[in-house]
Design a protein around this motif. Structure first.
Motif, PDB file in Angstrom:
ATOM      1  N   SER A 177      -1.757   8.672   9.689  1.00  0.00           N
ATOM      2  CA  SER A 177      -2.328   7.517   9.357  1.00  0.00           C
ATOM      3  C   SER A 177      -3.859   7.469   9.193  1.00  0.00           C
ATOM      4  O   SER A 177      -4.173   6.693   8.282  1.00  0.00           O
ATOM      5  CB  SER A 177      -2.064   6.280  10.546  1.00  0.00           C
ATOM      6  OG  SER A 177      -0.712   6.454  11.008  1.00  0.00           O
ATOM      7  N   PHE A 214      -4.899   8.149   5.948  1.00  0.00           N
ATOM      8  CA  PHE A 214      -5.021   7.159   4.908  1.00  0.00           C
ATOM      9  C   PHE A 214      -6.167   6.159   5.386  1.00  0.00           C
ATOM     10  O   PHE A 214      -6.814   5.588   4.299  1.00  0.00           O
ATOM     11  CB  PHE A 214      -3.769   6.461   5.099  1.00  0.00           C
ATOM     12  CG  PHE A 214      -2.594   6.954   4.199  1.00  0.00           C
ATOM     13  CD1 PHE A 214      -2.398   6.926   2.959  1.00  0.00           C
ATOM     14  CD2 PHE A 214      -1.506   7.684   4.703  1.00  0.00           C
ATOM     15  CE1 PHE A 214      -1.470   7.648   2.133  1.00  0.00           C
ATOM     16  CE2 PHE A 214      -0.739   8.540   4.011  1.00  0.00           C
ATOM     17  CZ  PHE A 214      -0.672   8.330   2.778  1.00  0.00           C
ATOM     18  N   LEU A 239      -9.301   7.345   3.596  1.00  0.00           N
ATOM     19  CA  LEU A 239      -9.246   7.143   2.258  1.00  0.00           C
ATOM     20  C   LEU A 239      -9.691   5.755   2.039  1.00  0.00           C
ATOM     21  O   LEU A 239     -10.467   5.524   1.146  1.00  0.00           O
ATOM     22  CB  LEU A 239      -7.701   7.367   1.825  1.00  0.00           C
ATOM     23  CG  LEU A 239      -7.319   8.639   1.395  1.00  0.00           C
ATOM     24  CD1 LEU A 239      -5.820   8.648   0.846  1.00  0.00           C
ATOM     25  CD2 LEU A 239      -8.225   9.331   0.607  1.00  0.00           C
ATOM     26  N   VAL A 240      -9.279   4.705   2.548  1.00  0.00           N
ATOM     27  CA  VAL A 240      -9.701   3.282   2.716  1.00  0.00           C
ATOM     28  C   VAL A 240     -11.222   3.104   3.051  1.00  0.00           C
ATOM     29  O   VAL A 240     -12.010   2.778   2.239  1.00  0.00           O
ATOM     30  CB  VAL A 240      -9.189   2.283   3.526  1.00  0.00           C
ATOM     31  CG1 VAL A 240      -9.712   0.965   3.507  1.00  0.00           C
ATOM     32  CG2 VAL A 240      -7.469   2.355   3.192  1.00  0.00           C
ATOM     33  N   ILE A 299      -6.948   1.853  -2.572  1.00  0.00           N
ATOM     34  CA  ILE A 299      -6.072   2.759  -1.721  1.00  0.00           C
ATOM     35  C   ILE A 299      -4.927   1.716  -1.063  1.00  0.00           C
ATOM     36  O   ILE A 299      -3.794   1.984  -1.014  1.00  0.00           O
ATOM     37  CB  ILE A 299      -6.881   3.392  -0.529  1.00  0.00           C
ATOM     38  CG1 ILE A 299      -7.612   4.367  -1.289  1.00  0.00           C
ATOM     39  CG2 ILE A 299      -5.883   4.249   0.411  1.00  0.00           C
ATOM     40  CD1 ILE A 299      -7.080   5.419  -2.003  1.00  0.00           C
ATOM     41  N   VAL A 332      -0.982   2.166  -1.662  1.00  0.00           N
ATOM     42  CA  VAL A 332      -0.275   2.276  -0.368  1.00  0.00           C
ATOM     43  C   VAL A 332       0.778   0.956  -0.167  1.00  0.00           C
ATOM     44  O   VAL A 332       1.975   1.298   0.082  1.00  0.00           O
ATOM     45  CB  VAL A 332      -0.931   2.628   0.904  1.00  0.00           C
ATOM     46  CG1 VAL A 332      -0.130   2.426   2.046  1.00  0.00           C
ATOM     47  CG2 VAL A 332      -1.687   3.817   0.894  1.00  0.00           C
ATOM     48  N   SER A 343       4.834   2.050  -0.244  1.00  0.00           N
ATOM     49  CA  SER A 343       5.667   1.550   0.926  1.00  0.00           C
ATOM     50  C   SER A 343       6.971   0.708   0.565  1.00  0.00           C
ATOM     51  O   SER A 343       7.876   1.025   1.050  1.00  0.00           O
ATOM     52  CB  SER A 343       5.008   1.114   1.831  1.00  0.00           C
ATOM     53  OG  SER A 343       4.823  -0.189   1.667  1.00  0.00           O
ATOM     54  N   VAL A 385       4.582   5.784   3.880  1.00  0.00           N
ATOM     55  CA  VAL A 385       3.078   5.713   3.906  1.00  0.00           C
ATOM     56  C   VAL A 385       3.271   4.433   4.908  1.00  0.00           C
ATOM     57  O   VAL A 385       3.679   3.578   4.976  1.00  0.00           O
ATOM     58  CB  VAL A 385       2.738   5.335   2.602  1.00  0.00           C
ATOM     59  CG1 VAL A 385       2.505   6.626   1.619  1.00  0.00           C
ATOM     60  CG2 VAL A 385       3.468   4.397   1.910  1.00  0.00           C
ATOM     61  N   SER A 418       1.841   1.597   5.707  1.00  0.00           N
ATOM     62  CA  SER A 418       1.203   0.444   4.929  1.00  0.00           C
ATOM     63  C   SER A 418       0.843  -0.688   6.070  1.00  0.00           C
ATOM     64  O   SER A 418      -0.268  -1.497   5.791  1.00  0.00           O
ATOM     65  CB  SER A 418       2.065  -0.051   3.927  1.00  0.00           C
ATOM     66  OG  SER A 418       3.350  -0.387   4.530  1.00  0.00           O
ATOM     67  N   LEU A 446      -2.163   0.354   7.687  1.00  0.00           N
ATOM     68  CA  LEU A 446      -3.449   0.119   6.905  1.00  0.00           C
ATOM     69  C   LEU A 446      -3.932  -1.222   6.453  1.00  0.00           C
ATOM     70  O   LEU A 446      -5.057  -1.233   6.356  1.00  0.00           O
ATOM     71  CB  LEU A 446      -2.871   0.944   5.587  1.00  0.00           C
ATOM     72  CG  LEU A 446      -3.919   1.366   4.934  1.00  0.00           C
ATOM     73  CD1 LEU A 446      -4.649   2.669   4.739  1.00  0.00           C
ATOM     74  CD2 LEU A 446      -3.656   1.277   3.192  1.00  0.00           C
ATOM     75  N   TRP A 462     -11.977   8.106  10.530  1.00  0.00           N
ATOM     76  CA  TRP A 462     -11.656   7.032   9.538  1.00  0.00           C
ATOM     77  C   TRP A 462     -12.870   5.929   9.708  1.00  0.00           C
ATOM     78  O   TRP A 462     -12.881   5.055   8.900  1.00  0.00           O
ATOM     79  CB  TRP A 462     -10.466   6.552   9.456  1.00  0.00           C
ATOM     80  CG  TRP A 462      -9.908   5.882  10.765  1.00  0.00           C
ATOM     81  CD1 TRP A 462      -9.201   6.577  11.763  1.00  0.00           C
ATOM     82  CD2 TRP A 462     -10.036   4.773  11.349  1.00  0.00           C
ATOM     83  NE1 TRP A 462      -8.612   5.744  12.811  1.00  0.00           N
ATOM     84  CE2 TRP A 462      -9.307   4.729  12.438  1.00  0.00           C
ATOM     85  CE3 TRP A 462     -10.289   3.568  11.040  1.00  0.00           C
ATOM     86  CZ2 TRP A 462      -9.220   3.641  13.347  1.00  0.00           C
ATOM     87  CZ3 TRP A 462     -10.624   2.245  11.751  1.00  0.00           C
ATOM     88  CH2 TRP A 462      -9.995   2.315  12.900  1.00  0.00           C
TER      89      TRP A 462
END
Lengths: 206, 121
Positions: free
Chosen positions: A2, A5, A8-9, A16, A20, A24, A30, A32, A35, B53
């Motif tokens: 997680s 991802f 990535l956001v 993204i 995602v 999903s 993924v 989601s 996220l 992140w």
């Protein structure tokens, strides 16, 4: 995984979220839901804007649902002969068709958010059984409105501890989904054991 | 009831096994929820450790540190417009590990809170 991802956001932003949530809905593994929590958190900090996060998640989810539906529907039509050849397969298909006729709307709606891990499969079943597309789409939109606003909203509200709210929600969602599946299987087992048992009792032993 | 179970076991063994496995999964999630609740009850765990992140603004919100304090700690240029960048990237660009950044943040947070306490007796 997680975290990958989430990063990535942080680096690429809202696109993204769209990708995602879309993936999903096609049963790709993924994360989601969490996220969306994270993106809601980023909206609270000012790294992303709330309205674009909501829009990206919602459009991704609705397009994903419908993609799943049409993929299944097209392959179902192609498998028509194969399905009808075997009486067992055919019976299963008719059974799920009448189930969807009766419970389709509710299944689509709740599988979008309350039992979200089942969502993609309900999309596929809807397509395979040729469940009316308009009904599917409208119930799906209603469900995704709840899913997206619930998760993004919670992320936005509890932004200062996303890890806590994410672990709470993923456990709760797993628990509720497993509960739903257990109830469904339980009802099926109970029903399918009753009438035949009566028959068995009535049949004289030889 | 026993007859029912015997009948189902004979006729629908796979469904019975699926049902039992789902019960195990329910138990698993119940235990996980319970242990997570205990974990987060502990005040020591309320401060969320930084993760690659997170963004500077996210850390600022989570640690309640104003940007002018956090900026230098995260090697951000003074006066530069706020931008979205991950802690992981900041660490990589400045040849720091996440642990080193964590230590810098903890230190700055402690100093900031001490100062606040001094101003407001």
């Amino acid at each position: 995984m997680s975290d990958f991802f989430f990063a990535l956001v942080a680096d690429y932003g809202v696109p993204i979220v769209f990708v995602v949530t879309f993936l999903s809905c096609l049963a790709l593994p993924v994360p989601s839901s969490i996220l969306m929590l994270t993106s809601g958190g980023f909206a609270a900090t000012g790294d992303l804007t709330l309205s674009t996060v909501l829009a990206a998640a919602f459009i991704g989810a609705v397009l994903g649902d419908n993609a799943g539906y049409w993929i299944a529907r097209a392959s179902g039509d192609r498998m028509q002969n194969w399905l009808e050849k075997n009486p067992k397969r055919n019976a299963l298909r008719h059974k799920s068709q009448s189930f969807m006729e009766k419970w389709g709307g509710a299944s689509v709606f709740f599988s979008c958010w309350l039992v979200a891990p089942l969502g993609p499969y309900v999309n596929y079943v809807s397509g395979l059984t040729r469940f009316t597309w308009l009904r599917f789409a409208l119930w799906g939109i209603a469900g995704e409105v709840v899913w997206v606003s619930l998760y993004v909203g919670l992320g936005f509200t509890f932004a200062d501890n996303i890890t806590l709210i994410a672990s709470m929600l993923s456990n709760a969602s797993g628990f509720i989904t497993a509960m739903g599946v257990a109830i469904g299987l339980g009802i099926w087992l109970w029903k399918s054991s009753k009438p035949r048992m009566d028959k068995q009792v009535q049949r004289p032993h030889i | 009831m026993i007859d029912r179970i015997k009948y189902l076991w004979a006729r629908h063994r796979l469904v019975v096994i699926a049902f039992l496995s789902v019960l195990v999964i329910i138990g698993y999630f119940a235990i996980k929820t319970f242990s997570a609740m205990i974990y987060w009850q502990d005040p020591a765990h309320k401060n969320q450790d930084i993760e690659p992140w997170m963004t500077p603004r996210y850390v600022s919100l989570s640690y309640r540190l104003p940007p002018e304090i956090l900026g230098p700690v995260l090697c951000l240029e003074k006066g530069a417009p706020p931008r979205r960048i991950s802690i992981g990237k900041i660490a990589a660009e400045n040849n720091l590990t996440i642990e080193e950044l964590q230590a810098r943040i903890d230190e700055a947070a402690a100093a900031w809170w001490a100062e606040l306490a001094r101003k407001k007796p």
